[in-house]
Scaffold this motif. Structure first.
Motif, mmCIF file in Angstrom:
data_model
loop_
_atom_site.group_PDB
_atom_site.id
_atom_site.type_symbol
_atom_site.label_atom_id
_atom_site.label_comp_id
_atom_site.label_asym_id
_atom_site.label_seq_id
_atom_site.Cartn_x
_atom_site.Cartn_y
_atom_site.Cartn_z
ATOM 1 N N ASN A 223 0.849 -1.205 0.000
ATOM 2 C CA ASN A 223 0.000 0.000 0.000
ATOM 3 C C ASN A 223 0.878 1.247 0.000
ATOM 4 O O ASN A 223 2.060 1.193 0.357
ATOM 5 C CB ASN A 223 -0.966 -0.011 1.186
ATOM 6 C CG ASN A 223 -0.221 -0.058 2.509
ATOM 7 O OD1 ASN A 223 0.575 0.841 2.824
ATOM 8 N ND2 ASN A 223 -0.440 -1.107 3.297
ATOM 9 N N ASP A 224 0.292 2.364 -0.386
ATOM 10 C CA ASP A 224 1.076 3.597 -0.525
ATOM 11 C C ASP A 224 1.642 4.086 0.810
ATOM 12 O O ASP A 224 2.762 4.599 0.854
ATOM 13 C CB ASP A 224 0.219 4.701 -1.173
ATOM 14 C CG ASP A 224 0.071 4.490 -2.673
ATOM 15 O OD1 ASP A 224 1.069 4.100 -3.314
ATOM 16 O OD2 ASP A 224 -1.027 4.703 -3.200
ATOM 17 N N ARG A 227 4.673 2.020 1.523
ATOM 18 C CA ARG A 227 5.720 2.168 0.489
ATOM 19 C C ARG A 227 6.321 3.575 0.510
ATOM 20 O O ARG A 227 7.490 3.747 0.205
ATOM 21 C CB ARG A 227 5.161 1.818 -0.895
ATOM 22 C CG ARG A 227 6.265 1.573 -1.929
ATOM 23 C CD ARG A 227 5.790 0.843 -3.162
ATOM 24 N NE ARG A 227 6.918 0.439 -3.989
ATOM 25 C CZ ARG A 227 7.420 1.172 -4.991
ATOM 26 N NH1 ARG A 227 6.856 2.335 -5.292
ATOM 27 N NH2 ARG A 227 8.468 0.738 -5.681
ATOM 28 N N ASP A 228 5.529 4.552 0.903
ATOM 29 C CA ASP A 228 6.082 5.906 1.036
ATOM 30 C C ASP A 228 7.256 5.904 2.029
ATOM 31 O O ASP A 228 8.197 6.685 1.882
ATOM 32 C CB ASP A 228 5.015 6.885 1.555
ATOM 33 C CG ASP A 228 4.029 7.295 0.475
ATOM 34 O OD1 ASP A 228 4.240 6.938 -0.695
ATOM 35 O OD2 ASP A 228 3.042 7.969 0.822
ATOM 36 N N ASN A 234 7.982 6.477 -4.043
ATOM 37 C CA ASN A 234 6.553 6.185 -4.169
ATOM 38 C C ASN A 234 5.686 7.433 -3.994
ATOM 39 O O ASN A 234 4.582 7.507 -4.532
ATOM 40 C CB ASN A 234 6.163 5.132 -3.126
ATOM 41 C CG ASN A 234 4.784 4.549 -3.389
ATOM 42 O OD1 ASN A 234 4.605 3.803 -4.341
ATOM 43 N ND2 ASN A 234 3.805 4.917 -2.568
ATOM 44 N N LYS A 235 6.210 8.416 -3.251
ATOM 45 C CA LYS A 235 5.406 9.640 -3.054
ATOM 46 C C LYS A 235 5.219 10.351 -4.396
ATOM 47 O O LYS A 235 4.235 11.014 -4.617
ATOM 48 C CB LYS A 235 6.110 10.572 -2.065
ATOM 49 C CG LYS A 235 6.147 10.018 -0.650
ATOM 50 C CD LYS A 235 6.884 10.981 0.263
ATOM 51 C CE LYS A 235 7.374 10.261 1.494
ATOM 52 N NZ LYS A 235 8.521 10.907 2.122
ATOM 53 N N TYR A 237 5.617 8.670 -7.515
ATOM 54 C CA TYR A 237 4.965 7.737 -8.442
ATOM 55 C C TYR A 237 4.268 6.641 -7.636
ATOM 56 O O TYR A 237 4.836 5.558 -7.420
ATOM 57 C CB TYR A 237 5.993 7.099 -9.391
ATOM 58 C CG TYR A 237 6.812 8.119 -10.144
ATOM 59 C CD1 TYR A 237 6.211 8.978 -11.063
ATOM 60 C CD2 TYR A 237 8.184 8.236 -9.925
ATOM 61 C CE1 TYR A 237 6.957 9.930 -11.743
ATOM 62 C CE2 TYR A 237 8.938 9.180 -10.604
ATOM 63 C CZ TYR A 237 8.323 10.028 -11.512
ATOM 64 O OH TYR A 237 9.060 10.960 -12.170
ATOM 65 N N PRO A 238 3.049 6.914 -7.151
ATOM 66 C CA PRO A 238 2.376 5.950 -6.271
ATOM 67 C C PRO A 238 1.992 4.652 -6.979
ATOM 68 O O PRO A 238 2.102 4.530 -8.199
ATOM 69 C CB PRO A 238 1.154 6.726 -5.773
ATOM 70 C CG PRO A 238 1.009 7.889 -6.672
ATOM 71 C CD PRO A 238 2.315 8.154 -7.338
ATOM 72 N N LEU A 239 1.510 3.718 -6.164
ATOM 73 C CA LEU A 239 1.331 2.344 -6.649
ATOM 74 C C LEU A 239 0.394 2.220 -7.855
ATOM 75 O O LEU A 239 0.677 1.428 -8.756
ATOM 76 C CB LEU A 239 0.835 1.465 -5.498
ATOM 77 C CG LEU A 239 1.925 1.069 -4.502
ATOM 78 C CD1 LEU A 239 1.329 0.449 -3.243
ATOM 79 C CD2 LEU A 239 2.915 0.099 -5.153
ATOM 80 N N GLU A 241 -0.041 4.274 -10.283
ATOM 81 C CA GLU A 241 0.726 4.652 -11.480
ATOM 82 C C GLU A 241 1.768 3.602 -11.819
ATOM 83 O O GLU A 241 2.029 3.299 -12.987
ATOM 84 C CB GLU A 241 1.438 5.998 -11.252
ATOM 85 C CG GLU A 241 0.526 7.187 -11.305
ATOM 86 C CD GLU A 241 1.289 8.492 -11.155
ATOM 87 O OE1 GLU A 241 2.437 8.598 -11.626
ATOM 88 O OE2 GLU A 241 0.721 9.413 -10.536
#
Ligand code: SF4
Length: 361
Positions: A223-224, A227-228, A234-235, A237-239, A241
């Motif tokens: 999850n974002d 992953r952030d 990831n911030k 290019y979040p999941l 995308e």
């Protein structure tokens, strides 16, 4: 200064020979000498005209990075430390397996991306490697490993998973890939060359168009929010995308799946709930999972997941029809495991400069 011909793929070498008034076929000959035979002395390139050899001695060189150290592990893993100047070193590792021999190559000195579990990230970032420094890793390893009794190269696969984010050094990495794939050089199959990215979405599209090879993505979280923290790019290019970019990549890729790398961190991303979230996340992306037991390093703040947690996680993915393998830790006795391809990185200030440049772009 002499031009280092290890910096050139076939097209660039052809242009170089045209510039010095030589025929295009000379490029293929020299590429073959340099990479196929590992030759660095123009005087030993016996099918070149003497006048050309003399010209090349004056104006060009074949200069891989200097070899500092070679180490051999009890399990057959080999590691080379190469000098890339100014006190910096990069490591490249050969991992033998039953059906293949894989070389893990670095693309940068350090890394600017600051993944929180990564020992390379802690060392800071210095600079991109040149083409000669990237392909020079394969050049040295190939010379050392040679061929098997059937005449096949021992190094059958290359993964760009060493130090650095390959897609942040796009032009040099693509030129090095071209050399790896060229039949006059190493002749590796596109399916056997893998670029691993933390998820630079726009550059994944560029790679697909410029030089599609197998793709691995450092996923590490389902999850974002998590992953952030683990993979801060990831911030940007979040999941959602990233998953869309993976689907676009597969349309042109030599393999019809993406490999997701997932480092198993005790109590952080290794629960059954995480596994279920992951299954939902990748439902539209043909993929395989590579579960990586974390290699602890001092002050990392993370621990390796317990083996039963890894097994449960893998079984959960398998029950959902996903292929998941657990990476064996190899070469522990020479620090050759994932995230330990450290080398030496001087000047950690550059990361800040890069961040400023990125935010200004
Ligand atoms: S995991 Fe890869 S992208 Fe992330 S900091 Fe380490 S080397 Fe860079």
């Amino acid at each position: 200064m002499a031009v280092n011909l290890l910096d050139f793929d076939l097209a660039q070498l052809t242009a170089f020979f045209a510039e010095i008034g030589e025929k295009p076929f000379r490029a293929k000959q020299v590429l073959r000498w340099m990479h196929h035979f590992g030759e660095s002395d123009f005087n030993r390139m016996s099918d070149l005209a003497k006048s050309l050899r003399e010209k090349l001695v004056v104006m060009a060189s074949v200069e891989p990075p200097r070899l500092i150290k070679e180490q051999l592990s009890d399990d057959g893993t080999r590691k080379w430390l190469l000098d890339v100047g100014a006190g910096n070193g990069v490591e490249t590792v050969f991992i033998p397996e039953d059906e293949r021999g894989t070389l893990c190559i670095s693309s940068q000195v350090g890394c600017a991306l600051e993944c929180s579990f990564c020992s390379t990230a802690r060392q800071g970032f210095n600079r991109n490697l040149s083409v000669a420094e990237i392909i020079g890793q394969l050049w040295w390893a190939n010379k050392a490993m040679g061929r098997d009794p059937k005449g096949d190269r021992i190094i059958s696969n290359v993964v760009m998973m060493g130090m650095g984010e390959p897609l942040a050094n796009f032009d040099n990495v693509v030129t090095a890939l071209n050399i790896m794939l060229d039949d006059h050089a190493y002749g590796l199959s596109r399916r056997r060359v893998t670029v691993s990215t933390s998820g630079l979405v726009p550059v994944m599209d560029r790679l697909r168009d410029a030089c599609p090879v197998a793709l691995a993505v450092s996923l590490h979280a389902p999850n974002d929010a998590l992953r952030d923290v683990l993979v801060p790019i990831n911030k940007k290019y979040p999941l959602a995308e990233l998953m869309a970019a993976c689907r676009r990549y597969i349309e042109k890729a030599p393999r019809d799946f993406v490999t997701f790398e997932y480092v198993m961190l005790d109590g952080v991303n290794d629960s059954l709930a995480h596994a279920r979230e992951l299954i939902a996340l990748v439902r539209d992306v043909p993929c395989k999972f590579n579960l990586i037991p974390f290699n602890p390093f001092p002050m990392s703040g993370y621990n390796r997941s317990r083996p039963e947690a890894v097994r449960r996680f893998r079984d959960e993915l398998a029950h959902a029809g996903l292929i998941a393998t657990t990476r064996k830790t190899r070469g522990d006795d020479i620090d050759a495991a994932c995230g330990q391809l450290a080398g030496q990185v001087q000047d950690k200030t550059r990361r800040t400069q890069i961040r400023i440049m990125e935010s200004a772009a």
